[in-house]
Design a protein around this motif. Sequence first.
Motif, PDB file in Angstrom:
ATOM      1  N   ASN A 190       0.835  -1.196   0.000  1.00 34.10           N
ATOM      2  CA  ASN A 190       0.000   0.000   0.000  1.00 34.10           C
ATOM      3  C   ASN A 190       0.871   1.248   0.000  1.00 34.10           C
ATOM      4  N   MET A 191       0.449   2.245  -0.780  1.00 30.37           N
ATOM      5  CA  MET A 191       1.131   3.529  -0.836  1.00 30.37           C
ATOM      6  C   MET A 191       0.165   4.588  -0.324  1.00 30.37           C
ATOM      7  N   THR A 192       0.664   5.472   0.535  1.00 28.32           N
ATOM      8  CA  THR A 192      -0.193   6.490   1.138  1.00 28.32           C
ATOM      9  C   THR A 192       0.404   7.883   0.969  1.00 28.32           C
ATOM     10  N   ASP A 193      -0.431   8.887   1.189  1.00 29.79           N
ATOM     11  CA  ASP A 193      -0.002  10.265   1.016  1.00 29.79           C
ATOM     12  C   ASP A 193       0.890  10.766   2.145  1.00 29.79           C
ATOM     13  N   ASP A 194       1.117   9.930   3.171  1.00 30.90           N
ATOM     14  CA  ASP A 194       2.121  10.308   4.176  1.00 30.90           C
ATOM     15  C   ASP A 194       3.512   9.876   3.715  1.00 30.90           C
ATOM     16  N   MET A 195       3.599   9.499   2.423  1.00 26.34           N
ATOM     17  CA  MET A 195       4.851   9.139   1.745  1.00 26.34           C
ATOM     18  C   MET A 195       5.490   7.898   2.356  1.00 26.34           C
ATOM     19  N   ARG A 196       4.649   6.876   2.536  1.00 32.99           N
ATOM     20  CA  ARG A 196       5.115   5.616   3.094  1.00 32.99           C
ATOM     21  C   ARG A 196       4.528   4.437   2.324  1.00 32.99           C
ATOM     22  N   ASN A 249       3.706 -11.877  -7.383  1.00 30.58           N
ATOM     23  CA  ASN A 249       2.810 -10.859  -7.895  1.00 30.58           C
ATOM     24  C   ASN A 249       2.790  -9.776  -6.825  1.00 30.58           C
ATOM     25  N   LEU A 250       3.349  -8.625  -7.131  1.00 33.06           N
ATOM     26  CA  LEU A 250       3.306  -7.495  -6.202  1.00 33.06           C
ATOM     27  C   LEU A 250       2.090  -6.665  -6.566  1.00 33.06           C
ATOM     28  N   ARG A 251       1.110  -6.677  -5.686  1.00 30.66           N
ATOM     29  CA  ARG A 251      -0.109  -5.878  -5.902  1.00 30.66           C
ATOM     30  C   ARG A 251       0.148  -4.518  -5.266  1.00 30.66           C
ATOM     31  N   VAL A 252       0.307  -3.491  -6.081  1.00 30.37           N
ATOM     32  CA  VAL A 252       0.668  -2.154  -5.630  1.00 30.37           C
ATOM     33  C   VAL A 252      -0.606  -1.304  -5.599  1.00 30.37           C
ATOM     34  N   VAL A 253      -0.993  -0.879  -4.391  1.00 34.65           N
ATOM     35  CA  VAL A 253      -2.259  -0.181  -4.182  1.00 34.65           C
ATOM     36  C   VAL A 253      -1.997   1.258  -3.741  1.00 34.65           C
ATOM     37  N   ASN A 254      -2.599   2.204  -4.435  1.00 33.97           N
ATOM     38  CA  ASN A 254      -2.490   3.615  -4.062  1.00 33.97           C
ATOM     39  C   ASN A 254      -3.687   3.969  -3.193  1.00 33.97           C
ATOM     40  N   LYS A 255      -3.452   4.106  -1.891  1.00 34.94           N
ATOM     41  CA  LYS A 255      -4.504   4.461  -0.930  1.00 34.94           C
ATOM     42  C   LYS A 255      -4.636   5.975  -0.788  1.00 34.94           C
ATOM     43  N   GLY A 256      -3.816   6.715  -1.522  1.00 35.73           N
ATOM     44  CA  GLY A 256      -3.784   8.165  -1.379  1.00 35.73           C
ATOM     45  C   GLY A 256      -4.663   8.907  -2.364  1.00 35.73           C
ATOM     46  N   GLN A 257      -4.477  10.223  -2.357  1.00 30.62           N
ATOM     47  CA  GLN A 257      -5.229  11.126  -3.226  1.00 30.62           C
ATOM     48  C   GLN A 257      -4.372  11.690  -4.355  1.00 30.62           C
ATOM     49  N   VAL A 258      -3.076  11.323  -4.352  1.00 35.26           N
ATOM     50  CA  VAL A 258      -2.162  11.780  -5.405  1.00 35.26           C
ATOM     51  C   VAL A 258      -1.512  10.565  -6.058  1.00 35.26           C
ATOM     52  N   MET A 259      -0.930  10.767  -7.232  1.00 35.29           N
ATOM     53  CA  MET A 259      -0.242   9.710  -7.944  1.00 35.29           C
ATOM     54  C   MET A 259       0.940   9.210  -7.123  1.00 35.29           C
ATOM     55  N   HIS A 260       1.131   7.888  -7.123  1.00 37.01           N
ATOM     56  CA  HIS A 260       2.306   7.267  -6.496  1.00 37.01           C
ATOM     57  C   HIS A 260       2.816   6.187  -7.434  1.00 37.01           C
ATOM     58  N   HIS A 296       3.130   2.474 -11.781  1.00 41.82           N
ATOM     59  CA  HIS A 296       2.696   3.868 -11.628  1.00 41.82           C
ATOM     60  C   HIS A 296       1.185   3.815 -11.430  1.00 41.82           C
ATOM     61  N   VAL A 297       0.714   4.241 -10.234  1.00 37.85           N
ATOM     62  CA  VAL A 297      -0.662   3.961  -9.857  1.00 37.85           C
ATOM     63  C   VAL A 297      -1.429   5.238  -9.495  1.00 37.85           C
ATOM     64  N   ALA A 298      -2.538   5.439 -10.158  1.00 36.22           N
ATOM     65  CA  ALA A 298      -3.405   6.585  -9.909  1.00 36.22           C
ATOM     66  C   ALA A 298      -4.080   6.448  -8.536  1.00 36.22           C
ATOM     67  N   PRO A 299      -4.530   7.556  -7.961  1.00 33.82           N
ATOM     68  CA  PRO A 299      -5.205   7.506  -6.662  1.00 33.82           C
ATOM     69  C   PRO A 299      -6.389   6.536  -6.677  1.00 33.82           C
ATOM     70  N   GLY A 300      -6.463   5.709  -5.624  1.00 37.84           N
ATOM     71  CA  GLY A 300      -7.566   4.767  -5.478  1.00 37.84           C
ATOM     72  C   GLY A 300      -7.483   3.552  -6.386  1.00 37.84           C
ATOM     73  N   GLN A 301      -6.406   3.406  -7.136  1.00 36.71           N
ATOM     74  CA  GLN A 301      -6.252   2.305  -8.083  1.00 36.71           C
ATOM     75  C   GLN A 301      -5.167   1.341  -7.612  1.00 36.71           C
ATOM     76  N   SER A 302      -5.016   0.238  -8.347  1.00 36.05           N
ATOM     77  CA  SER A 302      -3.938  -0.709  -8.061  1.00 36.05           C
ATOM     78  C   SER A 302      -3.390  -1.252  -9.370  1.00 36.05           C
TER      79      SER A 302
END
Length: 160
Positions: free
Chosen positions: A55-61, A76-87, A119-125
């Motif tokens: 999980n990627m979050t907007d607290d940069m962690r 399989n690395l499932r990369v999840v953007n839990k934030g509101q900005v691109m990660h 490269h994952v958009a906000p709320g996507q994986s």
Amino acid sequence: MKTMQFIAVCALLAGASATFAHGNISHTSAPIIKEQKAWGIAGDAKNAQRTITLNMTDDMRFAPSHFSVKKGETLNLRVVNKGQVMHEMVLGTQASLDEHAQMMLKYPGMEHAEPYMAHVAPGQSENLVWSFNRAGNFDFACLIAGHYQAGMTGRFTVTE
């Protein structure tokens, strides 16, 4: 003649902006080029032995910020953007990530399409399938300008 030069420059700039445009969407699927890296090689989804969710979050962690695999294991690395900005998540060595982070500061819209990058958009994986065929300690990071510098990094260990 000046009109032709202007058209040529515009065409070059249009191509450059497409090459360096992260935008706010995730990457599209492209043919995977399997190139051996110090930290492994692109894997096939059908060979993945397990899935790890990062999980990627907007607290940069990243959570988790460390994971372990056995040499020869494909994940399989499932990369999840839990934030509101691109990660993004980029696998590499400390040196390769440092170098790429410097490029991202110069060209913040630089597009990533390598199989060791998600490269994952906000709320996507996105799923990143990787074969960990080299033992050692390696790193991963979000290299979007400012994120890496804020400490958005992690480490993975590949054991014999």
